[in-house]
Design an enzyme around this catalytic site. Structure first.
Site, PDB file in Angstrom:
ATOM      1  N   TYR A 138       0.614  -1.274  -0.011  1.00  0.00           N
ATOM      2  CA  TYR A 138       0.187   0.074   0.070  1.00  0.00           C
ATOM      3  C   TYR A 138       0.738   1.294  -0.101  1.00  0.00           C
ATOM      4  O   TYR A 138       0.344   2.406   0.014  1.00  0.00           O
ATOM      5  CB  TYR A 138      -0.980  -0.098   1.314  1.00  0.00           C
ATOM      6  CG  TYR A 138      -2.191  -0.978   0.891  1.00  0.00           C
ATOM      7  CD1 TYR A 138      -2.155  -2.411   1.050  1.00  0.00           C
ATOM      8  CD2 TYR A 138      -3.283  -0.201   0.844  1.00  0.00           C
ATOM      9  CE1 TYR A 138      -3.322  -2.900   0.865  1.00  0.00           C
ATOM     10  CE2 TYR A 138      -4.495  -0.886   0.750  1.00  0.00           C
ATOM     11  CZ  TYR A 138      -4.428  -2.263   0.555  1.00  0.00           C
ATOM     12  OH  TYR A 138      -5.519  -3.087   0.294  1.00  0.00           O
ATOM     13  N   LYS A 190       4.095 -15.190   4.477  1.00  0.00           N
ATOM     14  CA  LYS A 190       4.555 -15.923   3.109  1.00  0.00           C
ATOM     15  C   LYS A 190       6.237 -16.177   3.080  1.00  0.00           C
ATOM     16  O   LYS A 190       6.677 -15.604   2.035  1.00  0.00           O
ATOM     17  CB  LYS A 190       3.915 -15.460   1.896  1.00  0.00           C
ATOM     18  CG  LYS A 190       3.718 -16.317   0.878  1.00  0.00           C
ATOM     19  CD  LYS A 190       2.748 -17.382   0.836  1.00  0.00           C
ATOM     20  CE  LYS A 190       3.125 -18.108  -0.465  1.00  0.00           C
ATOM     21  NZ  LYS A 190       2.217 -19.656  -0.388  1.00  0.00           N
ATOM     22  N   ASP A 223      -2.092 -18.316   2.782  1.00  0.00           N
ATOM     23  CA  ASP A 223      -3.025 -19.083   2.134  1.00  0.00           C
ATOM     24  C   ASP A 223      -3.430 -20.134   2.915  1.00  0.00           C
ATOM     25  O   ASP A 223      -4.786 -20.769   3.025  1.00  0.00           O
ATOM     26  CB  ASP A 223      -2.239 -19.902   0.996  1.00  0.00           C
ATOM     27  CG  ASP A 223      -1.012 -20.380   1.100  1.00  0.00           C
ATOM     28  OD1 ASP A 223      -0.344 -20.023   2.082  1.00  0.00           O
ATOM     29  OD2 ASP A 223      -0.357 -21.054   0.086  1.00  0.00           O
ATOM     30  N   ASP A 247      -5.817  -6.969   4.494  1.00  0.00           N
ATOM     31  CA  ASP A 247      -7.070  -6.603   3.445  1.00  0.00           C
ATOM     32  C   ASP A 247      -7.872  -7.639   3.114  1.00  0.00           C
ATOM     33  O   ASP A 247      -8.837  -7.931   3.361  1.00  0.00           O
ATOM     34  CB  ASP A 247      -6.492  -5.773   2.467  1.00  0.00           C
ATOM     35  CG  ASP A 247      -7.592  -5.364   1.448  1.00  0.00           C
ATOM     36  OD1 ASP A 247      -8.788  -4.838   2.253  1.00  0.00           O
ATOM     37  OD2 ASP A 247      -7.567  -5.526   0.396  1.00  0.00           O
ATOM     38  N   ASP A 251     -11.809  -9.452   4.548  1.00  0.00           N
ATOM     39  CA  ASP A 251     -12.884  -9.782   3.954  1.00  0.00           C
ATOM     40  C   ASP A 251     -13.410 -11.147   4.384  1.00  0.00           C
ATOM     41  O   ASP A 251     -14.629 -11.272   4.158  1.00  0.00           O
ATOM     42  CB  ASP A 251     -12.830  -9.366   2.263  1.00  0.00           C
ATOM     43  CG  ASP A 251     -13.154  -7.928   1.813  1.00  0.00           C
ATOM     44  OD1 ASP A 251     -12.886  -7.214   2.783  1.00  0.00           O
ATOM     45  OD2 ASP A 251     -13.524  -7.843   0.841  1.00  0.00           O
TER      46      ASP A 251
HETATM   47  C1  IPM Z   1     -10.407  -1.540   3.473  1.00  0.00           C
HETATM   48  C2  IPM Z   1     -10.601  -1.345   1.983  1.00  0.00           C
HETATM   49  C3  IPM Z   1      -9.478  -0.223   1.577  1.00  0.00           C
HETATM   50  C4  IPM Z   1      -8.335  -1.158   1.658  1.00  0.00           C
HETATM   51  C5  IPM Z   1      -9.750   0.446   0.177  1.00  0.00           C
HETATM   52  C6  IPM Z   1     -10.997   0.855  -0.037  1.00  0.00           C
HETATM   53  C7  IPM Z   1      -8.659   1.047  -0.495  1.00  0.00           C
HETATM   54  O1  IPM Z   1     -10.755  -2.579   1.229  1.00  0.00           O
HETATM   55  O2  IPM Z   1     -10.214  -0.844   4.273  1.00  0.00           O
HETATM   56  O3  IPM Z   1     -10.172  -3.035   3.389  1.00  0.00           O
HETATM   57  O4  IPM Z   1      -7.796  -1.622   0.748  1.00  0.00           O
HETATM   58  O5  IPM Z   1      -7.552  -1.198   2.690  1.00  0.00           O
HETATM   59 MN    MN Z   2     -10.506  -4.179   2.188  1.00  0.00          MN
END
Ligand code: IPM
Ligand code: MN
Length: 356
Positions: A138, A190, A223, A247, A251
């Site tokens: 990032y 990793k 992974d 990140d 999710d």
């Molecule tokens: C998150 C989001 C952000 C990230 C994006 C929107 C830049 O996916 O907060 O996880 O990748 O950090």
């Molecule tokens: Mn995200």
């Protein structure tokens, strides 16, 4: 005199303002019960402002945010703005400028919330991801050569500094100790492929671990972490990892805890100004319909109170969220809750008022 906190509010795009309004209702109810005050200053930044003015994040806004005790953010992302402009210009820019080097993301399945994992319940799904939030892929290091030609080159480098890794790892150990549950910290990396970056992470992790003999340590490749998060989520207590892996796995974490309507997060600078946001995004197609679940935003407000040291008020919010999820909501998806966004906020506020 009662404590007064200055909260900068950035409602943002799409459904951000709707869920943030509910979070503010819950914050006010909990603060009144716990005996402190919250003062809000609203900052309008996001896709609409960018389209109107061409400016993504005015300096005056950054200066205002720097002076706040905490920042409460709805969502950033607009269908008419090219991907990357608002994300990098607002969200990542603030994380970096305010040096919010921790992204704290609890993965906690509450009672009566459906998880896609078979035979797993609240006892098995309760861990926290500590994501490094200012470095790695990032950081924006890299570039392109010969763009648009058949010889195009794109380089995107992962930046990992000893200082940046160590402060994140140390925070994770401290957090794990304070959380005082299984007292187990797992490094997610990793090391078999990214032999420069994760060598630094692993050595730092092992060195810092010596200061925390009470914390059990573990390592897993990213992974494999994805595999275990689905198969044996009960193995995890706290996971620490870099920005990109954090990140991705959060999710996955959001899905096993019941979805984006639930998932809360905090961008934390333990020595500075932190920023709290539901991790789900702006969901523009639902704007103004009152169908989005505000629980993720309300739980983010709870994280904010914890970080401000208002643990009692934070616990009131969590107890109310637990009660509403257990007793009231039919479903967590947009438009399927059996209540509107603001009705869910009202239910939570009622529980805070009645039970404290
Ligand atoms: C998150 C989001 C952000 C990230 C994006 C929107 C830049 O996916 O907060 O996880 O990748 O950090
Ligand atoms: Mn995200």
């Amino acid at each position: 005199m009662a404590n007064v906190y200055n909260i900068a509010v950035v409602p943002g795009d799409g459904t951000g303002p709707e869920v943030i309004a509910e979070g503010i209702k819950a914050l006010n109810a909990a603060a009144a019960k716990a005996g402190f005050k919250l003062k809000y200053t609203r900052y309008n930044v996001g896709g609409d402002q960018y389209l109107a003015t061409g400016e993504v994040l005015p300096d005056s806004v950054v200066e205002g945010l720097k002076k706040a005790d905490s920042i409460y953010l709805g969502a950033i992302g607009h269908p008419d703005v090219k991907p990357g402009i608002l994300e990098k210009g607002i969200l990542l820019n603030l994380r970096f400028t305010l040096d919010q080097y921790i992204n704290l993301r609890p993965v906690k399945l509450y009672e009566n919330v459906e998880t896609p994992l078979k035979d797993k319940g609240p006892a098995e799904i309760d861990f926290v991801v500590v994501r490094e939030n200012t470095e790695g892929l990032y950081a924006g290091a890299g570039g392109t050569l010969k763009k648009g030609t058949p010889d195009e080159v794109a380089i995107q480098e992962s930046i990992n500094t000893r200082k940046g890794v160590e402060r994140c790892v140390r925070y994770a150990f401290e957090y794990c100790r304070k959380r005082n549950k299984r007292k187990k910290l797992t490094l997610c990396g990793k090391t078999n492929v990214l032999t420069f970056a994760f060598d630094l992470w692993e050595r730092t992790f092992n060195e810092v671990a010596k200061d925390y003999p009470d914390i059990e340590t573990d390592y897993a490749h990213v992974d494999a972490i994805c595999m275990w998060m689905v198969k044996n989520p009960e193995w995890f207590d706290v996971i620490v990892t870099d920005n990109m892996f954090g990140d991705i796995i959060t999710d996955l974490g959001a899905m096993i805890q019941g979805g984006m309507g639930i998932a809360a997060g905090g961008n934390i600078n333990p020595e500075g100004v932190s920023m709290f946001e539901p991790i789900g995004g702006s969901a523009p197609k639902y704007t103004g319909m009152g169908v989005i679940n505000p629980v993720a935003a309300i739980s983010s407000a709870q994280l904010m109170l914890e970080t401000l040291g208002e643990d009692k008020a934070a616990a009131m919010i969590e107890a109310a969220v637990i009660k509403v999820l257990r007793e009231d909501l039919e479903d967590l998806g947009a438009g399927k809750m059996g209540y509107s966004t603001s009705e869910v906020g009202d239910l939570i506020v009622n529980h805070i008022n009645e039970n404290n």
